[in-house]
Motif scaffolding. Structure first.
Motif, PDB file in Angstrom:
ATOM      1  N   UNK A  34      37.649  31.162  25.308  1.00 30.12           N
ATOM      2  CA  UNK A  34      38.600  30.253  25.946  1.00 30.12           C
ATOM      3  C   UNK A  34      37.820  29.022  26.432  1.00 30.12           C
ATOM      4  N   UNK A  35      38.556  28.036  26.967  1.00 31.66           N
ATOM      5  CA  UNK A  35      37.890  26.880  27.578  1.00 31.66           C
ATOM      6  C   UNK A  35      36.887  27.375  28.612  1.00 31.66           C
ATOM      7  N   UNK A  36      35.812  26.650  28.753  1.00 32.47           N
ATOM      8  CA  UNK A  36      34.772  27.027  29.707  1.00 32.47           C
ATOM      9  C   UNK A  36      35.371  27.221  31.110  1.00 32.47           C
ATOM     10  N   UNK A  37      36.354  26.404  31.447  1.00 34.28           N
ATOM     11  CA  UNK A  37      36.921  26.469  32.798  1.00 34.28           C
ATOM     12  C   UNK A  37      37.733  27.730  33.053  1.00 34.28           C
ATOM     13  N   UNK A  38      38.096  28.414  31.994  1.00 33.89           N
ATOM     14  CA  UNK A  38      38.887  29.628  32.157  1.00 33.89           C
ATOM     15  C   UNK A  38      38.049  30.893  31.989  1.00 33.89           C
ATOM     16  N   UNK A  39      36.753  30.722  31.788  1.00 32.86           N
ATOM     17  CA  UNK A  39      35.884  31.887  31.607  1.00 32.86           C
ATOM     18  C   UNK A  39      35.466  32.436  32.967  1.00 32.86           C
ATOM     19  N   UNK A  40      35.573  33.741  33.130  1.00 29.37           N
ATOM     20  CA  UNK A  40      35.225  34.327  34.426  1.00 29.37           C
ATOM     21  C   UNK A  40      34.125  35.383  34.322  1.00 29.37           C
ATOM     22  N   UNK A  41      33.844  35.853  33.097  1.00 34.55           N
ATOM     23  CA  UNK A  41      32.805  36.868  32.940  1.00 34.55           C
ATOM     24  C   UNK A  41      31.480  36.176  32.631  1.00 34.55           C
ATOM     25  N   UNK A  44      29.300  35.979  27.912  1.00 37.30           N
ATOM     26  CA  UNK A  44      30.243  35.069  27.240  1.00 37.30           C
ATOM     27  C   UNK A  44      31.248  35.832  26.379  1.00 37.30           C
ATOM     28  N   UNK A  51      40.394  33.618  24.574  1.00 32.71           N
ATOM     29  CA  UNK A  51      41.610  32.803  24.727  1.00 32.71           C
ATOM     30  C   UNK A  51      42.884  33.589  24.426  1.00 32.71           C
ATOM     31  N   UNK A  52      42.732  34.760  23.822  1.00 31.49           N
ATOM     32  CA  UNK A  52      43.912  35.577  23.523  1.00 31.49           C
ATOM     33  C   UNK A  52      44.180  36.657  24.568  1.00 31.49           C
ATOM     34  N   UNK A  53      43.439  36.630  25.665  1.00 32.75           N
ATOM     35  CA  UNK A  53      43.763  37.570  26.750  1.00 32.75           C
ATOM     36  C   UNK A  53      44.779  36.903  27.672  1.00 32.75           C
ATOM     37  N   UNK A  54      45.566  37.736  28.255  1.00 34.22           N
ATOM     38  CA  UNK A  54      46.526  37.205  29.223  1.00 34.22           C
ATOM     39  C   UNK A  54      46.377  37.985  30.515  1.00 34.22           C
ATOM     40  N   UNK A  55      46.192  37.271  31.587  1.00 31.10           N
ATOM     41  CA  UNK A  55      45.989  37.924  32.874  1.00 31.10           C
ATOM     42  C   UNK A  55      47.300  38.435  33.447  1.00 31.10           C
ATOM     43  N   UNK A  63      46.582  39.361  23.264  1.00 32.24           N
ATOM     44  CA  UNK A  63      47.596  38.677  22.456  1.00 32.24           C
ATOM     45  C   UNK A  63      46.998  38.091  21.181  1.00 32.24           C
TER      46      UNK A  63
ATOM     47  N   UNK B  13      48.756  29.638  23.345  1.00 32.54           N
ATOM     48  CA  UNK B  13      47.478  30.330  23.147  1.00 32.54           C
ATOM     49  C   UNK B  13      46.546  29.605  22.176  1.00 32.54           C
ATOM     50  N   UNK B  53      53.954  32.246  31.965  1.00 30.98           N
ATOM     51  CA  UNK B  53      52.749  31.429  31.857  1.00 30.98           C
ATOM     52  C   UNK B  53      52.025  31.831  30.581  1.00 30.98           C
ATOM     53  N   UNK B  55      48.375  32.163  29.774  1.00 29.35           N
ATOM     54  CA  UNK B  55      47.386  33.227  29.886  1.00 29.35           C
ATOM     55  C   UNK B  55      46.815  33.390  31.284  1.00 29.35           C
ATOM     56  N   UNK B 163      38.375  25.437  41.485  1.00 29.83           N
ATOM     57  CA  UNK B 163      37.072  25.126  40.885  1.00 29.83           C
ATOM     58  C   UNK B 163      37.201  23.794  40.163  1.00 29.83           C
ATOM     59  N   UNK B 212      28.632  25.397  38.532  1.00 30.98           N
ATOM     60  CA  UNK B 212      29.972  24.836  38.733  1.00 30.98           C
ATOM     61  C   UNK B 212      30.189  24.523  40.212  1.00 30.98           C
ATOM     62  N   UNK B 241      29.670  33.019  37.248  1.00 29.71           N
ATOM     63  CA  UNK B 241      31.110  32.840  36.984  1.00 29.71           C
ATOM     64  C   UNK B 241      31.919  33.962  37.657  1.00 29.71           C
ATOM     65  N   UNK B 242      31.357  35.156  37.609  1.00 22.91           N
ATOM     66  CA  UNK B 242      32.080  36.283  38.213  1.00 22.91           C
ATOM     67  C   UNK B 242      32.257  36.079  39.713  1.00 22.91           C
TER      68      UNK B 242
END
Lengths: 72, 247
Positions: A34-41, A44, A51-55, A63, B13, B53, B55, B163, B212, B241-242
């Motif tokens: 996904x976009x770097x800004x949406x990465x949380x783990x 990588x 980008x195909x995961x949905x929270x 997805x 997506x 929404x 994702x 962020x 960040x 990031x976590x």
């Protein structure tokens, strides 16, 4: 966009199973970052960064195009 | 004057992300000579089965320093770009507000925090926008993105949420840097620990893979945590990031 489709099963990963999410993503041919800004783990390649995961509140659902419901 | 521009629900997506579209609007405003834009922030809203929404349900917001003369230009430009760039199936919303003209800023901030905890409706968003004389418009689909757009503007206004888009590119030979050098050479206001301790300029921090910033007390903040260096000595490291996901 409404992606609340029922056929996308939730993972049982929860929201912080970092090891398992990385393990699954490494084996997944459909993983796309996904976009770097949406990465949380920190890892990588992780379902949490795909980008195909949905929270959802307590987990994520996959997805990925063409994914079947048995294919987690 | 300072104007906040916020957008939500612009993607699907496979499309460009909302952050990318926010960046295009910000760059376009500068290119037209209407003002100077500042860092884009990402604001996490509630994820709930009753909320449609893509994702992650986040809104993207940025401030612009401009003049009253260009306010309508900025709104029209953002509307046009949203209509060109938004993905099929998305429900985009746009909020443009001038904080100094709001009769009650805390109503907008409270709306933002409420949207992180509860399901809100378009009617509630439009009612508040009308009451505070805020521009709020929808640009396709169900227009549900107006809720997130208004909420994102409120959270940015509150100054303690989100962020910043992108990462800081800091290149040092040994992967360490003094706090004073970060503050002098990068768009960072503060370096502080997760528990709120502000580091002084002489402290040295170790850089993680991606550095960040988050928005705290209306400042651009690099967060660090206490760790151990290879030699076992205590050191500060930039958060992972976590660790930053809750911001």
């Amino acid at each position: 966009m409404d992606n609340n489709a029922k056929h996308h099963e939730e993972f049982i990963l929860g929201t912080e199973d970092w090891v398992q999410a990385a393990r699954i993503a490494k084996k997944c041919s459909g993983f796309v970052c996904d976009d770097e800004d949406e990465m949380v783990a920190d890892e990588t390649v992780s379902c949490y960064n795909c980008r195909y995961r949905r929270w959802a509140a307590h987990s994520i659902s996959c997805h990925r195009p063409g994914r079947s419901s048995h294919d987690q | 004057m300072r104007v906040l521009v916020c957008i939500d629900d612009t993607d699907n997506l496979d499309s460009k992300g909302t952050g990318e579209i926010a960046e295009a609007i910000a760059k376009g405003i500068e290119k037209q000579g209407w003002g100077k834009s500042y860092g884009i922030t990402r604001h996490q809203l509630l994820v709930h089965p009753d909320i449609p929404y893509t994702s992650h349900n986040s809104a993207m917001c940025f401030p612009v320093m401009t003049t009253e003369l260009h306010l309508q230009d900025i709104i029209s430009y953002a509307q046009d770009l949203l209509e060109q760039e938004c993905a099929e199936g998305s429900d985009p919303g746009l909020c443009v507000c001038v904080p100094q003209l709001l009769s009650n800023q805390s109503l907008l901030t409270d709306f933002g925090y409420t949207a992180k905890q509860f399901v809100l409706t378009k009617d509630e968003a439009y009612d508040l926008a009308a009451r505070l004389n805020i521009h709020l418009s929808e640009h396709g689909g169900t227009g549900q993105g107006v809720i997130g757009a208004l909420a994102g503007a409120g959270l940015r206004l509150g100054g303690n949420d989100g962020r910043f888009k992108g990462k800081l590119k800091i290149d040092t030979p040994d992967n360490t840097i003094r706090v004073g050098d970060i503050l002098s050479n990068y768009p960072v206001d503060l370096v502080q620990s997760l528990d709120g301790q502000v580091l002084n300029k002489s402290e040295v921090i170790r850089l993680g893979e991606k550095v960040k910033k988050v928005l705290l007390r209306d400042k651009s903040v690099v967060l660090v945590y206490r760790d151990k260096a290879e030699n076992g000595a205590p050191c500060w490291k930039t958060c992972t990031k976590q660790q930053l996901r809750v911001y």
